[in-house]
Motif scaffolding. Structure first.
Motif, PDB file in Angstrom:
ATOM      1  N   LEU A  31       0.802  -1.218   0.000  1.00  0.00           N
ATOM      2  CA  LEU A  31       0.000   0.000   0.000  1.00  0.00           C
ATOM      3  C   LEU A  31       0.839   1.274   0.000  1.00  0.00           C
ATOM      4  O   LEU A  31       0.456   2.261  -0.639  1.00  0.00           O
ATOM      5  CB  LEU A  31      -0.936  -0.006   1.211  1.00  0.00           C
ATOM      6  N   SER A  66       0.839   4.350  -2.922  1.00  0.00           N
ATOM      7  CA  SER A  66       0.465   5.744  -2.693  1.00  0.00           C
ATOM      8  C   SER A  66       1.275   6.679  -3.582  1.00  0.00           C
ATOM      9  O   SER A  66       0.739   7.644  -4.139  1.00  0.00           O
ATOM     10  CB  SER A  66       0.666   6.118  -1.221  1.00  0.00           C
ATOM     11  N   LEU A 101      -3.831   6.145   1.331  1.00  0.00           N
ATOM     12  CA  LEU A 101      -2.961   4.991   1.511  1.00  0.00           C
ATOM     13  C   LEU A 101      -1.769   5.333   2.400  1.00  0.00           C
ATOM     14  O   LEU A 101      -1.311   4.489   3.190  1.00  0.00           O
ATOM     15  CB  LEU A 101      -2.476   4.477   0.150  1.00  0.00           C
TER      16      LEU A 101
END
Length: 435
Positions: free
Chosen positions: A91, A95, A135
């Protein structure tokens, strides 16, 4: 509370310093992007929205500025309970990719407008950027509490010092590049540099499980924390603390430039500098006042500062008011997260994420509301919609817009004032329980 620390320390593969640094950089990137979007807001309004509907263009640009917060809110709400399943190592670099993608959509909004309309294109670009920011916060807050389980409040304040750090750099870039005659596209494109670094620094580094997972706390236990009354109070309070900080920060250049005799972005840079320094010294403040006590004093100063900003009419009064406001909002966001994490450690990433969701959802509503107040006031002062549309650039138009700007800031000042009652009651309750 000792289990998470042991779980992290026993794995030599977890480079705590590198993980913390990339967390700082990711939040710094989000701050740079937010500052640059604020800096180019007047360009977006003039180029894209004034030709569509000059009387409501401030509301439209306010909505676009608020959309990243909506993307953030839904991303962190969905991503937080799934964090251990998907993995921080997936994650966080994602981002950076989304920061770049969202920025490119906004940069090429003109040509893309032929496909979906300019408002829709800017909306989508801002939303993608907001998902990237979501995120970031989905990962870095539980990551920090996992890496430093015995020092959550101080470390979260240090981490979140790099949000205003990004605002400073973004603001100075916008001002400097504007002075050089560079366009809004060149300004906004700068956010892609730190975004790319986030992706690079995440390559080859191993991320730990969250504190909740490392402690063996089940998902069911985590979700049961949501029903506790004190968490619900903190969750609702986060709507107002975040609105007191982030909404005025996005609005300051567009609105206050006309009233304080200087570019409003300078006030944002100045306040961000205060926050960057002060958040590094949150530990002693918390130990002296308690987190809730610190939040009470923060709300007092934030309300007074926002009201003072609505009255400021010179660089000196603008800086004084910004000092009060900046000191007030400095500790709000990280201390709210830390308070939830410390009072409800079994809630894990979910509770921290939901606190962030509450904060950013509020901005999605408050920024357009500030735009509506601004638009309504400017039409009222001008003597009607037709009269405002007929105004030509000059002193009278600036006077009308200045009054509208002050009205929009005055309306927000009530939000932290409400929390004086809430945090005062919690503070009194906590102190009464001490022997």
């Amino acid at each position: 509370m000792n289990a998470p620390a042991v779980a992290v320390d026993r794995h030599a593969a977890y480079d705590r310093t590198r993980l913390f640094v990339v967390s700082l950089l990711a939040l710094f990137t989000a701050g740079v992007g937010a500052s640059l979007r604020s800096n180019i807001a007047s360009d977006l309004q003039r180029i894209f929205f004034d030709p569509i509907d000059k009387a409501h263009s401030a509301e439209m640009v306010g909505a676009v500025l608020g959309i990243p917060f909506l993307g953030y809110a839904f991303t962190i709400a969905i991503g937080s309970p799934l964090l251990d399943a998907i993995g921080m190592g997936v994650l966080l670099p994602m981002s950076g990719v989304l920061f770049i993608a969202g920025t490119l959509i906004i940069l090429f909004a003109g040509p893309l407008a032929a496909l979906a309309g300019i408002y829709t294109v800017l909306w989508v670009g801002a939303l993608v950027t907001g998902i990237g920011w979501g995120l970031v916060e989905t990962v870095i807050n539980p990551l920090t509490t996992t890496l430093y389980p015995q020092d959550k409040t101080a470390r979260l304040n240090t981490l979140h010092a790099w949000w205003p750090g990004g605002l400073i750099v973004g603001g100075l870039l916008g001002i400097g590049m504007g002075a050089l005659g560079l366009g809004w596209q060149m300004k906004l494109a700068m956010v892609m540099i730190p975004a790319a670094l986030v992706v690079i620094l995440c390559t080859g580094v191993e991320f730990p499980p969250t504190e909740r997972a490392a402690s063996g706390i089940s998902m069911g236990s985590m979700f049961r924390e949501l029903a506790k009354p004190m968490f619900l109070v903190l969750f609702c309070s986060m709507f107002l603390t975040a609105a007191s900080e982030l909404a005025p920060g996005q609005w300051v250049d567009l609105a206050l430039t006309r009233t304080v005799g200087m570019r409003g972005i300078w006030l944002l840079v100045y306040v961000s500098g205060l926050m960057f320094v002060m958040r590094h010294f949150a530990g002693p403040m918390v130990h002296r006042l308690s987190p809730i006590g610190l939040l009470w004093f923060s709300c007092l100063l934030a309300s007074a500062g926002l009201f003072a900003l609505s009255l400021a009419n010179s660089p000196v009064t603008g800086l004084l008011a910004a000092t009060v406001w900046g000191t007030g909002v400095c500790y709000m966001w990280p201390t709210m997260l830390a308070t939830a994490a410390e009072r409800f450690p079994r809630g894990g990433a979910l509770l921290i994420g939901l606190m962030g969701t509450a904060g950013t959802l509020s901005i999605t509503f408050v920024l357009p509301a500030m735009g509506q107040i601004f638009d309504a006031k400017k039409v009222e002062v001008a003597g009607g919609s037709a009269a405002f549309t007929a105004l030509q650039p000059g002193p009278e138009l600036e006077r009308v817009l200045g009054i509208a700007a002050q009205a929009s800031f005055r309306a927000v000042a009530i939000l932290p004032a409400i929390l004086l009652i809430v945090f005062g009651a919690i503070w009194f309750y906590d102190r009464s329980r001490k022997p």
